[in-house]
Write a protein that holds these residues in place. Structure first.
Motif, mmCIF file in Angstrom:
data_model
loop_
_atom_site.group_PDB
_atom_site.id
_atom_site.type_symbol
_atom_site.label_atom_id
_atom_site.label_comp_id
_atom_site.label_asym_id
_atom_site.label_seq_id
_atom_site.Cartn_x
_atom_site.Cartn_y
_atom_site.Cartn_z
ATOM 1 N N ILE A 375 -0.521 -27.795 24.057
ATOM 2 C CA ILE A 375 -0.527 -26.655 24.976
ATOM 3 C C ILE A 375 -0.602 -25.343 24.184
ATOM 4 N N CYS A 376 0.152 -25.247 23.097
ATOM 5 C CA CYS A 376 0.104 -24.040 22.276
ATOM 6 C C CYS A 376 -1.296 -23.811 21.723
ATOM 7 N N ARG A 377 -1.968 -24.880 21.304
ATOM 8 C CA ARG A 377 -3.324 -24.731 20.779
ATOM 9 C C ARG A 377 -4.257 -24.197 21.856
ATOM 10 N N SER A 378 -4.128 -24.719 23.059
ATOM 11 C CA SER A 378 -5.001 -24.254 24.138
ATOM 12 C C SER A 378 -4.694 -22.825 24.542
ATOM 13 N N LEU A 379 -3.444 -22.428 24.398
ATOM 14 C CA LEU A 379 -3.055 -21.054 24.739
ATOM 15 C C LEU A 379 -3.263 -20.103 23.561
ATOM 16 N N LEU A 458 -8.169 -25.902 31.370
ATOM 17 C CA LEU A 458 -9.451 -25.335 31.794
ATOM 18 C C LEU A 458 -9.798 -24.087 30.988
ATOM 19 N N SER A 459 -8.793 -23.406 30.493
ATOM 20 C CA SER A 459 -9.041 -22.197 29.705
ATOM 21 C C SER A 459 -9.772 -22.514 28.401
ATOM 22 N N ASP A 460 -9.767 -23.772 27.971
ATOM 23 C CA ASP A 460 -10.498 -24.160 26.756
ATOM 24 C C ASP A 460 -12.008 -24.149 26.959
ATOM 25 N N LEU A 461 -12.463 -24.222 28.207
ATOM 26 C CA LEU A 461 -13.890 -24.396 28.471
ATOM 27 C C LEU A 461 -14.719 -23.205 27.998
ATOM 28 N N GLU A 462 -14.199 -21.997 28.191
ATOM 29 C CA GLU A 462 -14.946 -20.816 27.774
ATOM 30 C C GLU A 462 -15.210 -20.847 26.274
ATOM 31 N N LEU A 463 -14.174 -21.184 25.508
ATOM 32 C CA LEU A 463 -14.323 -21.257 24.058
ATOM 33 C C LEU A 463 -15.264 -22.400 23.663
ATOM 34 N N ALA A 464 -15.169 -23.520 24.369
ATOM 35 C CA ALA A 464 -16.037 -24.657 24.066
ATOM 36 C C ALA A 464 -17.507 -24.280 24.233
#
Length: 751
Positions: A375-379, A458-464
């Motif tokens: 979770i910390c990585r995604s945030l 879902l917040s990871d998608l933009e970076l992906a």
């Protein structure tokens, strides 16, 4: 004077007497090297001490070398003959230093004329203490007997150094924790990396999720009224509603209603009414608030209901918010901006709340818990795990800099350290803003390599998408389950999964079904306690015992895949039977969806995570029946090596390059090639540039990693020649010892 080996060893009393005559540990060490040089008939004797936090060796005492180098000369663990001795925890004897590829030439040290070299590690059990070195001008001066004698002396030295540390600690003038904290502050604290990134801020201590037992502040306004309490109540409610809205916007998949418990407590007439009644009876508002919060804390903590116990954290957090709004001091915007959170334990929901409240980063006591780290990585919040004895040395309200990539905590960092990390932060920010990532990844000789993203939120998608991933190689579907108070229903899950499919726009998406248990616990399962949860009801075992939950998730994933390129992957599969049973459930779900008239992906592929030794042993059997296999090295390492990665005492044994792990990966890759079954890898091993040649060499050209790691791994893959990679893999697979693999990866000669 010739050597007389039989008389060389001196006893512990002789060393102890040296210490008693010394004013400090350094004085003792200097006396010790003189005595050892005499007994060993050696021209040079030196002692290097080791600092685990910085992983550096420092020359602490020497007889025969330049005295000006003492306290100044430092060597990284593993560098040179001295560094190698301590890293491998084995003796090194060299007849002529100039013939060794590991030798270092250090200007001004004055060792050029010394040919023979012998070093032994100084250690207490498995703890590295330092290195004891002897040198002489005569080549081949030291023999096996000398080595045995020096090892014996090193054992005795370790015991005395340990006692010296204890005695000197007892003789310190201040009988408080401040000297220990000052010692920590003079350097840095070494922990274990959990989430990449750098953060600066003041230490904010949160014990058991929040700042210990609720208590009256030392200073507060002299006169507070009922109107002040009502104002604080209204302001707290406004703040919580805003944070809830902001969290729902940014993290809709996991953060819906995360502040719901706070708002419900505020709306509870028994809670707020109890405070008002005490104020009306003449109790100061602060005292009434503290008494009521502690009354509820006692009730919650005494409850046998785990869900109610968990709410103790929310209650304390709410109490502090009310108090800070009441006294008007505290946080101007009621957030954790500019603060590093120190906590003995945190729930996934705690991390989300604190991130929403703008905490800069986290230092957590204990072993790595996968769900918190992920979770910390995604945030994009750095996190470092530290041992309990180190955790207690970090003073509250002191300035900190944490490096989550290296697992390092700087206490009162110098201006030089701050400047260095600011450069790194700016470079990382520029890379994210304009990432140098190509649309296709090819090796130096043109072989296509496929880089996919691990998605947690879902917040990871933009970076992906920014890093131009080829698809989602692993979506960890458990996080909406971990955060919420209840299981999300099929429609809620569908909405989350559908957003991932749409974001990938036709690119391959692999959903992993719910993987809970072990270090990923869901509080709303009820009071389920297991002596060893890692070997208990987790992964596919839980799903097959809770088919209503399993079926809802499968239906949501099938529906979300409509018009897309989706796959479903089952975790912790130990037998072909489990896969067949899970496949039959998917087929039944398809029939249910047909009956409901729902559209879904009829071509959804089904595969497994290979993360158990039994799955490795049956790799060919699985390759015949599954559509794909993904090697989950994080759990595979844990189960194959019997190492609990959350246990700080054995975490050093958690090695991705262990010969057994390398052979397991190759066995699965070979089974995939034989049966033309797609094989990928999605564990942390795929984010290590040093391991890329091996992975490509065994035929795994599909890697799933965190989006932030794309540039590094693409660059590593582009430097690989496939013919050379195959040779590299074959060479590494021949090694039977960990030290051989380490030497090979570090480019050192192997003995």
């Amino acid at each position: 004077m010739g050597k007389a080996n039989i008389n060389m060893t001196f006893d512990i009393e002789e060393l102890s007497s040296l210490f008693e005559k010394s004013n400090s540990l350094d004085d003792f060490l200097q006396a010790a090297v003189s005595v050892v040089a005499y007994h060993m008939r050696a021209a040079v004797c030196s002692i290097y001490s080791y600092d685990e936090a910085s992983r550096m060796l420092t020359l602490r005492a020497s007889q025969g070398l330049n005295r000006n180098a003492i306290g100044k000369l430092q060597l990284p663990l593993g560098q040179g003959l001295v560094g190698r001795t301590l890293k491998e925890l084995c003796s090194v004897c060299v007849g002529c230093v100039s013939d060794s590829s590991d030798s270092l030439s250090i200007e001004g040290l004055g060792e050029e004329r010394y040919k023979a070299f012998m070093a032994v590690p100084i250690r207490r059990q498995l703890t590295r203490v330092g290195v004891l070195v002897v040198q002489d001008v005569q080549p081949d001066y030291f023999d096996k007997t000398d080595e045995q004698v020096l090892e014996t002396i090193a054992v005795q030295l370790a015991a005395v150094i340990e006692n010296a540390d204890l005695l000197m600690g007892l003789h310190r003038k201040k009988d408080t924790l401040e000297p220990a904290r000052a010692k920590a502050a003079s350097g840095l604290v070494k922990g274990r990396p959990a989430s990449d990134g750098v953060a600066c801020g003041k230490a904010r201590l949160l014990v058991s999720g929040r700042a210990g037992r609720f208590r009256v502040p030392e200073t507060m306004p002299a006169t507070l009224t009922m109107e002040d309490f009502d104002r604080a109540l209204a302001e707290s409610e406004r703040q919580l509603q805003k944070m809830q809205f902001d969290a729902g916007e940014a993290l809709s998949d996991v953060a819906q209603l995360i502040f719901n418990a706070h708002l419900l407590i505020l709306a509870d007439e028994e809670f707020t009414g109890g405070i008002r009644r005490q104020i009306q009876q003449g109790t100061p508002p602060v005292d009434a608030l503290v008494a009521t919060v502690n009354q509820y804390v006692d009730i919650f903590s005494a409850s046998s209901n785990p869900r109610l116990k968990e709410k103790e954290h929310d209650l304390k957090d709410l109490g502090h918010r009310l108090l800070e709004n009441l006294v008007g001091g505290g946080r101007a915007h009621v957030d954790y901006s500019g603060q590093i959170i120190l906590a003995d334990t945190l729930l996934p929901s705690d991390v989300l709340k604190l991130a929403t409240e703008k905490a800069e980063g986290f230092i957590i006591q204990g072993g790595i818990t996968a769900h918190i780290a992920i979770i910390c990585r995604s945030l994009h919040k750095p996190m470092v795990m530290v041992d309990p004895e180190v955790f207690g040395l970090i003073p509250e309200n002191w300035e900190l800099l944490i490096d989550g990539t290296q697992g390092t905590v700087f206490i009162k960092p110098s201006s030089e350290v701050l400047a260095k990390y600011e450069e790194l932060r700016q470079a990382a920010s520029m890379q994210e803003t304009s990432p140098a990532v190509k649309a296709e990844t090819r090796t130096a000789d043109g072989t296509s390599i496929h880089l996919f993203a691990n998605i947690n939120l879902l917040s990871d998608l933009e970076l992906a998408n920014k890093f131009r991933v080829e698809g989602v190689g692993l979506y960890r579907s458990e996080f909406p389950f971990l955060i919420r108070d209840t299981f999300p229903m099929e429609e809620e899950q569908y909405q989350i999964y559908r957003r991932i499919v749409e974001a990938m726009d036709g690119r391959e998406v692999t959903f992993r079904t719910l993987d809970i248990g072990g270090d990923k616990l869901v509080a709303h399962l009820g009071e389920v306690e297991e002596d060893n949860p890692f070997l208990g009801l987790r992964g596919i075992r839980f799903l097959l015992q809770n088919k209503d939950i399993f079926s809802e998730q499968i239906c949501a994933m099938l529906r979300a895949g409509s018009g897309g390129n989706t796959r479903i992957m089952f975790p912790l599969i130990s037998s072909v039977d489990e896969f067949v049973e899970a496949r039959e459930l998917v087929q039944n779900c398809m029939k249910v969806l047909d009956g409901r008239g729902e559209v879904y992906n009829h071509e959804t592929k089904l595969g497994i995570m290979v993360e158990l030794p039994s799955a490795v042993a049956q790799a060919e059997d699985f390759a015949r029946v599954v559509d794909f296999m993904s090697i989950g090295t994080n759990d595979l390492i844990q189960y194959m090596l019997a190492v609990d990665r959350t246990n700080a005492m054995v975490s050093r044994l958690y090695l991705s390059y262990h010969p057994a792990i390398l052979r397991a990966i190759e066995l699965v890759a070979a089974a995939g090639r034989k049966h033309q079954t797609d094989v990928s890898i999605c564990g942390d091993i795929a984010r290590d540039p040093k391991m890329i040649p091996f992975l490509l060499g065994v035929g795994i050209t599909k890697l799933s990693i965190a989006p932030r790691r794309m540039p590094d791994i693409q660059q590593a893959a582009e430097a690989v020649n496939m013919d050379e990679a195959v040779c590299t893999a074959l060479q590494m697979l021949k090694f039977s010892r960990i030290s051989e693999v380490e030497a090979f990866l570090e480019g050192r000669s192997i003995r």
